[in-house]
Motif scaffolding. Structure first.
Motif, PDB file in Angstrom:
ATOM      1  N   ALA A 109       1.520   8.041  -6.076  1.00 21.17           N
ATOM      2  CA  ALA A 109       0.339   8.724  -6.613  1.00 21.17           C
ATOM      3  C   ALA A 109       0.488  10.236  -6.612  1.00 21.17           C
ATOM      4  O   ALA A 109      -0.046  10.912  -7.500  1.00 21.17           O
ATOM      5  CB  ALA A 109      -0.903   8.334  -5.814  1.00 21.17           C
TER       6      ALA A 109
ATOM      7  N   THR B 173       0.794  -1.224   0.000  1.00 24.59           N
ATOM      8  CA  THR B 173       0.000   0.000   0.000  1.00 24.59           C
ATOM      9  C   THR B 173       0.828   1.277   0.000  1.00 24.59           C
ATOM     10  O   THR B 173       0.556   2.184  -0.777  1.00 24.59           O
ATOM     11  CB  THR B 173      -0.938   0.019   1.231  1.00 24.59           C
ATOM     12  OG1 THR B 173      -1.676  -1.204   1.270  1.00 24.59           O
ATOM     13  CG2 THR B 173      -1.903   1.171   1.168  1.00 24.59           C
TER      14      THR B 173
ATOM     15  N   LYS C  14       2.248   2.741  -3.290  1.00 20.57           N
ATOM     16  CA  LYS C  14       1.212   3.203  -4.215  1.00 20.57           C
ATOM     17  C   LYS C  14       0.740   4.610  -3.839  1.00 20.57           C
ATOM     18  O   LYS C  14       0.552   5.459  -4.703  1.00 20.57           O
ATOM     19  CB  LYS C  14       0.024   2.249  -4.215  1.00 20.57           C
ATOM     20  CG  LYS C  14       0.321   0.889  -4.761  1.00 20.57           C
ATOM     21  CD  LYS C  14      -0.877  -0.008  -4.612  1.00 20.57           C
ATOM     22  CE  LYS C  14      -0.544  -1.436  -4.959  1.00 20.57           C
ATOM     23  NZ  LYS C  14      -1.671  -2.336  -4.708  1.00 20.57           N
TER      24      LYS C  14
ATOM     25  N   ILE D   4      -5.978   7.158  -6.100  1.00 20.78           N
ATOM     26  CA  ILE D   4      -5.668   6.504  -4.827  1.00 20.78           C
ATOM     27  C   ILE D   4      -6.766   6.764  -3.805  1.00 20.78           C
ATOM     28  O   ILE D   4      -7.128   5.888  -3.032  1.00 20.78           O
ATOM     29  CB  ILE D   4      -4.293   6.990  -4.301  1.00 20.78           C
ATOM     30  CG1 ILE D   4      -3.184   6.406  -5.160  1.00 20.78           C
ATOM     31  CG2 ILE D   4      -4.080   6.642  -2.848  1.00 20.78           C
ATOM     32  CD1 ILE D   4      -3.078   4.892  -5.147  1.00 20.78           C
TER      33      ILE D   4
END
Length: 105
Positions: free
Chosen positions: A82, A75, A78, A92
């Motif tokens: 973003a 997680t 990411k 996101i």
């Protein structure tokens, strides 16, 4: 609107939205005005605002990551990547952060 200030996920979502808007403003408004119309005024004022929002987003993402014990490979990366991509924070927010906030409630 109150939910954005109560929880850590809510604050991260708020910073994601604000950071995304400021990045879009820079990319699609300030930079074209600066380079095509030789008007750097908006870029000078929006640049530092975007920089501060970017830092708030990154620090909040790391705080939430530590607090919720996110695995970096699943997680955290990411969410951090973003904020470098136009429209990334909106994606996101809708795919990860909104679901996490619902789980928290």
């Amino acid at each position: 609107m109150k939910k954005y200030f109560i929880t850590t996920i809510g604050r991260l979502r708020l910073f994601a939205i604000l950071e995304g808007i400021s990045l879009l403003g820079l990319v699609f408004i300030a930079v074209p005005l600066k380079y095509h119309f030789d008007n750097p005024a908006i870029s000078r004022s929006l640049g530092p605002v975007h920089g501060a929002l970017f830092l708030f987003f990154v620090f909040n993402a790391l705080h939430v990551s530590i607090e919720r014990q996110w695995k970096f490979r699943e997680t955290t990366w990411k969410v951090l990547v973003a904020c470098l991509i136009p429209f990334g924070t909106f994606y996101i927010d809708s795919k990860i952060l909104r679901k996490l906030e619902k789980d928290e409630s």
